[in-house]
Design an enzyme around this catalytic site. Structure first.
Site, PDB file in Angstrom:
ATOM      1  N   HIS A 312       0.662  -1.387   0.029  1.00 17.24           N
ATOM      2  CA  HIS A 312      -0.032   0.054   0.078  1.00 17.24           C
ATOM      3  C   HIS A 312       0.970   1.288   0.198  1.00 17.24           C
ATOM      4  O   HIS A 312       1.781   1.241   0.665  1.00 17.24           O
ATOM      5  CB  HIS A 312      -0.825   0.008   1.232  1.00 17.24           C
ATOM      6  N   ASN A 343       8.194  -3.695   3.210  1.00 10.96           N
ATOM      7  CA  ASN A 343       6.787  -3.484   3.729  1.00 10.96           C
ATOM      8  C   ASN A 343       6.659  -3.928   5.077  1.00 10.96           C
ATOM      9  O   ASN A 343       5.904  -2.858   5.712  1.00 10.96           O
ATOM     10  CB  ASN A 343       5.956  -4.158   2.832  1.00 10.96           C
TER      11      ASN A 343
END
Length: 429
Positions: A312, A343
């Site tokens: 994201h 991440n």
């Protein structure tokens, strides 16, 4: 924080003026397709030139703010009539939804007004509004023209002028900001004044409200937490309709998308405790149907077996106020191939840190994106995945501007305002 390099990724240039209304009264009466002037309300205006599109992010159109981009409307004639848009029903008279190359617009559509035409909300802001921002420009090669903001406090029966006359003299979309501080139920519109054949384009009308949040000031500031514009500090790349710099805006964030790379260039959003709630992460990754039909169709399965996480840019954890808020962070346009160590460690740590700041009375304006080509996932180094359709970035970057909770954020930025910039290598390590 491991592997985080601080760097100055973006520079902010701010010009902001404030204004407020007074109690002098001027009234319009609406009759069919005409507006007759009966009185006057004065209010100084703010002009911001060449400012990018903004986005104000609320799901309720009656009590909380919104940005109307006119992208969902179709009206090809100047005849008086109503159209349904993202924010609700609007009335256009001597006005249409322009789509030609001569119409000045951020995306594919804007309002075009001629003669003494107008565009009006057919619905009220039930709790008033604190500010309104309107983008305007000359149509095609037309000469200068003038217009004014109008407001109705009796469900559209009578209309008041608000603020001074605005002269549209540029072929670039510039911004007028009017400080309203209005608590009554109100609806707004734009009325072209002076008549004449010169036409104007109006795009991205943004109504700002106080927002929803804590009823008492948080420790970090003197104001209440609220949901503010996701593009308070502008559109950094002047994203538009280009396939490599495509402007896409939702209630939860705004972005520049790169169809060639299959990833966003940048995503911009506002973060405060007003965006938080009890919604769980949906894990509902999906293709973004808001893109043009000729763009790539990036699927969540395109990441399967690639060795990279579906990373994201605007995180799921920053949008837990509702199911829709959370779900809309899972469009593949908000995703890029991200090494697991990036991440799940450094990037995730910084996300958690910024959310912790909001729990202590702060709000954060964030812009984040990717840079370069080539990263290392669990399957080794890759320049692309999915047969070259998705570019693997070299690094992920983020810039966060931190303020104590409050209003008028642009005017509160000083040389002492805290800005945090990071650049995280996209590799395992």
């Amino acid at each position: 924080m491991k592997k985080i390099k601080t760097s100055l990724i973006a520079a902010l240039s701010i010009l902001y003026f404030t204004s407020c209304t007074n109690e002098d009264t001027t009234v319009f009466s609406e009759s069919n397709s005409k507006l007759s002037i009966i009185g006057e309300i004065e209010a100084p205006l703010t002009h911001l030139d060449n400012e990018g599109p903004h986005d104000h992010n609320f799901s309720s159109k009656k009590t909380l703010g919104f940005t109307e981009t006119f992208e969902r409307g179709n009206k090809a004639s100047y005849a008086n009539g109503n159209i349904n848009l993202f924010s609700g029903s609007w009335r256009l008279s001597d006005a249409l939804i322009g789509t030609s190359s001569s119409d000045r617009k951020f995306s594919s559509k804007s309002v075009r007004i001629r003669n003494t035409g107008f565009v009006l909300m057919n619905f009220n802001m039930d709790n008033g509004a604190s500010e309104i921002r309107i983008r305007h420009a000359k149509f095609g090669r037309d000469g200068n023209a003038t217009w004014r903001l109008i407001a109705s406090y009796d469900n559209g029966r009578n209309w008041n002028f608000v603020g001074n006359t605005v002269t549209t003299s540029s072929t670039s979309l510039n911004t007028v900001t009017i400080r309203l501080n209005e608590s009554r139920a109100v609806r707004y519109g734009v009325s072209k004044t002076g008549g004449g054949s010169n036409r104007i384009n109006i795009d991205n009308i943004e109504i700002v409200t106080t927002g929803s949040g804590s009823n008492s000031p948080a420790p970090g500031g003197t104001g209440n937490a609220s949901r503010d514009s996701n593009l308070t500090f502008g559109n950094p790349s002047n994203a538009n309709t280009s396939s490599i710099n495509y402007f896409l805006s939702r209630n939860q964030y705004s972005m520049s998308y790169n169809n060639t790379k299959g990833t966003p260039n940048w995503v911009s959003w506002h973060l405060s405790s007003a965006w938080s709630g009890g919604t769980r992460r949906c894990n509902c990754f999906r293709t973004d149907s808001a893109l043009p039909n000729n763009f790539k169709n990036i699927e969540t399965s395109d990441y399967t077996g690639s060795g990279f996480d579906r990373g994201h840019i605007c995180p799921s954890g920053d949008r837990t106020g509702s199911t829709t808020d959370n779900s809309n962070t899972f469009f593949t346009t908000n995703i890029a191939p991200q090494a697991a160590d990036n991440n799940q460690r450094s990037w995730n740590d910084f996300e958690n840190y910024l959310r912790a700041l909001t729990e202590n009375g702060n709000e954060v304006h964030i812009i984040a994106g990717i840079a370069g080509t080539g990263g290392t996932g669990i399957n080794g180094f890759r320049n692309t995945i999915n047969n070259g359709n998705i570019t693997v970035p070299d690094s992920f970057w983020k810039v966060a501007l931190v303020l104590p909770n409050g209003s008028n954020d642009i005017s509160r930025v000083t040389t002492d305002t805290r800005i945090i910039a990071i650049n995280v290598p996209n590799d395992q390590g």
